[in-house]
Design a protein around this motif. Structure first.
Motif, PDB file in Angstrom:
ATOM      1  N   ALA A 397      51.071  40.814  28.647  1.00 50.11           N
ATOM      2  CA  ALA A 397      50.979  42.234  28.975  1.00 50.11           C
ATOM      3  C   ALA A 397      49.551  42.624  29.339  1.00 50.11           C
ATOM      4  O   ALA A 397      49.319  43.362  30.310  1.00 50.11           O
ATOM      5  N   ARG A 398      48.584  42.128  28.574  1.00 52.24           N
ATOM      6  CA  ARG A 398      47.177  42.459  28.833  1.00 52.24           C
ATOM      7  C   ARG A 398      46.699  41.879  30.159  1.00 52.24           C
ATOM      8  O   ARG A 398      45.993  42.536  30.931  1.00 52.24           O
ATOM      9  N   VAL A 399      47.052  40.618  30.416  1.00 48.96           N
ATOM     10  CA  VAL A 399      46.610  39.975  31.656  1.00 48.96           C
ATOM     11  C   VAL A 399      47.263  40.639  32.870  1.00 48.96           C
ATOM     12  O   VAL A 399      46.634  40.810  33.924  1.00 48.96           O
ATOM     13  N   ALA A 400      48.519  41.055  32.734  1.00 53.63           N
ATOM     14  CA  ALA A 400      49.183  41.766  33.832  1.00 53.63           C
ATOM     15  C   ALA A 400      48.463  43.068  34.137  1.00 53.63           C
ATOM     16  O   ALA A 400      48.230  43.410  35.314  1.00 53.63           O
ATOM     17  N   GLY A 401      48.096  43.810  33.087  1.00 54.87           N
ATOM     18  CA  GLY A 401      47.325  45.031  33.300  1.00 54.87           C
ATOM     19  C   GLY A 401      45.970  44.739  33.903  1.00 54.87           C
ATOM     20  O   GLY A 401      45.484  45.480  34.773  1.00 54.87           O
TER      21      GLY A 401
END
Length: 456
Positions: A397-401
């Motif tokens: 989720a963090r890397v996608a953001g």
């Protein structure tokens, strides 16, 4: 609860609260930061992504570090590091200094949430553990309401710098509770930390993000851009290869052999990339394009948060009864429709008719999505590996953001004007719908347990 358990719960809540609070405050402060320190949209991207690079990379290794050095020690180091970085951000003389401080803050933040949850799971059991985690979730989610309000008021009435100093208060309280609690650390003598993997992951993500953020300024023809992109991609590929061979991987690739796990994480990438893009664009555009005060811009997405808090628990129960596939399909598509409603925004701006309907529809979709998504991913993995499964999903989720924000200038065409705002809305809708379609095609509902036959 015993006195010790009550203290543990407060420590876990406050330790995580600062990370959630900072994440909601920073978007509200971005226009003021770039106005004072310069750099425009590029500075805004780096302020967000410098934090997400170190957070996304190091959250995978946080569990190993806690096992090796002790949860309490790691939590204390994370709190102190987060506090020092917050003070440095508040005192930043230049954009470059602030960006480096944000990277340090992200590294410290990577150890806060996992260590906080580990404290709960090691001090509570059974129904008490479920209740404690429920309280932790409710209290930390409240940061999504408090953060924009506090941040907006401080930005409007005092300075964006004070909005970051607010972190110091809960950090100080948590450190005092840790000191007075007399907690003993538990360490695993055979724990191993893959520092090489963590470094490859961080540098790989950093190189690729640098190229994506700076490309609109330097162009694809610049050796700096394509060289950092190639080197970053190469190091990230080396990180993936290393996870296949090392004895103690921080990203266990065998988890991705489970259908619902890998499909759920692909859906997570689409959905949370869209959420990060939308959250940044709406708050910044409402200040720079619609000339709203920071307080009102920060509160613009409040309906989304309220709807999620009110209905997520009920949707989670329904998902447990009927399976997550329907909710993971309908929820993201509903959010995509909500994003398309932002296309009604015009030069004659009206929050009530152009923004609020979108926030309500997106909030309904978010409430349908979050709990089923989490249960589908964690339910696909055996309970003893739920910790690492959760960390992997959080990192995805963090890397996608991170990537979505890195592409911001490319998406909006270099300037977040009305046309750029509409482009971002279209990309957000596309990503959300892709998340729903991925869930429909890939997620499988678990087999229902047949009801017991009535006794004769």
């Amino acid at each position: 609860m015993s006195t010790v358990q009550r203290a543990v719960l407060w420590i876990a809540v406050l330790g995580s609260f600062v990370a959630f609070l900072d994440g909601t405050i920073v978007n509200v402060a971005l226009p003021s930061i770039s106005a004072e320190l310069g750099g425009g949209i590029t500075t805004q991207q780096w302020v967000v992504d410098a934090y997400l690079i170190t957070l996304g990379a190091l959250i995978l290794v946080a569990g190993s570090v806690s096992d090796a050095y002790g949860r309490v020690l790691v939590l204390r180091i994370g709190l102190i590091g987060f506090g020092i970085a917050s003070i440095a951000i508040a005192a930043a003389p230049t954009a470059e200094f602030l960006i480096v401080a944000r990277a340090v803050q992200g590294a410290a933040g990577a150890f806060l949430v996992p260590s906080s949850l580990a404290l709960i799971t090691s001090n509570f059991s059974g129904a008490a553990q479920s209740r404690a985690i429920g309280i932790w979730t409710a209290m930390t989610t409240s940061a999504m309401i408090v953060g924009p309000l506090i941040g907006g008021i401080l930005v409007d009435l005092v300075s964006w710098r004070l909005a970051f100093l607010i972190n110091v208060v809960p950090i100080t309280v948590t450190l005092v509770l840790l000191a007075r609690g007399g907690f003993r650390d538990s360490r695993h003598p055979d724990a191993s930390i893959d520092w090489i993997g963590a470094a490859l992951c961080t540098l790989g993500l950093g190189g690729m993000v640098y190229a994506l953020i700076e490309q609109p300024n330097l162009g694809w023809g610049s050796p700096v851009i394509w060289l950092t992109l190639v080197l970053g991609a190469g190091m990230f590929a080396a990180f993936i290869l290393r996870q296949r061979t090392t004895r103690h991987p921080i990203l266990p690739l065998d988890l991705f052999r489970v259908r619902n796990f890998w499909t759920g994480n692909v859906a997570t990438a689409f959905i949370y990339g869209a959420l990060a893009l939308n959250g940044l664009v709406v708050v910044v555009y409402l200040q720079e394009g619609a000339a709203l005060k920071a307080t009102f811009a920060g509160l613009a997405s409040l309906p989304m948060t309220i709807l999620m808090i009110l209905f997520s628990s009920r949707v989670g129960a329904l998902s447990g009864r009927w399976g997550p596939r329907f909710f993971m399909t309908v929820g993201p598509i509903t959010m995509g429709i909500g994003a398309l409603l932002l296309l009604t925004t015009s030069e004659e701006f009206s929050y009530w008719w152009q923004i609020l309907p979108s926030m309500i529809v997106m909030g309904a979709g978010l409430a349908l999505t979050v709990a089923p998504l989490t249960s589908a991913i964690l339910g696909a993995i055996e309970p003893e590996r739920s910790g690492i499964a959760s960390a992997v999903n959080n990192a995805v989720a963090r890397v996608a953001g991170l990537i979505a924000v890195a592409l911001l200038a490319t998406i909006v065409g270099g300037s977040l004007d009305l046309e750029g705002f509409h482009r971002a809305a279209l990309v957000t809708a596309t990503l959300m719908i892709a998340g729903g379609v991925t869930s429909f095609l890939g997620i499988r509902n678990p087999a229902r347990t047949p009801a017991a036959s009535p006794s004769p």
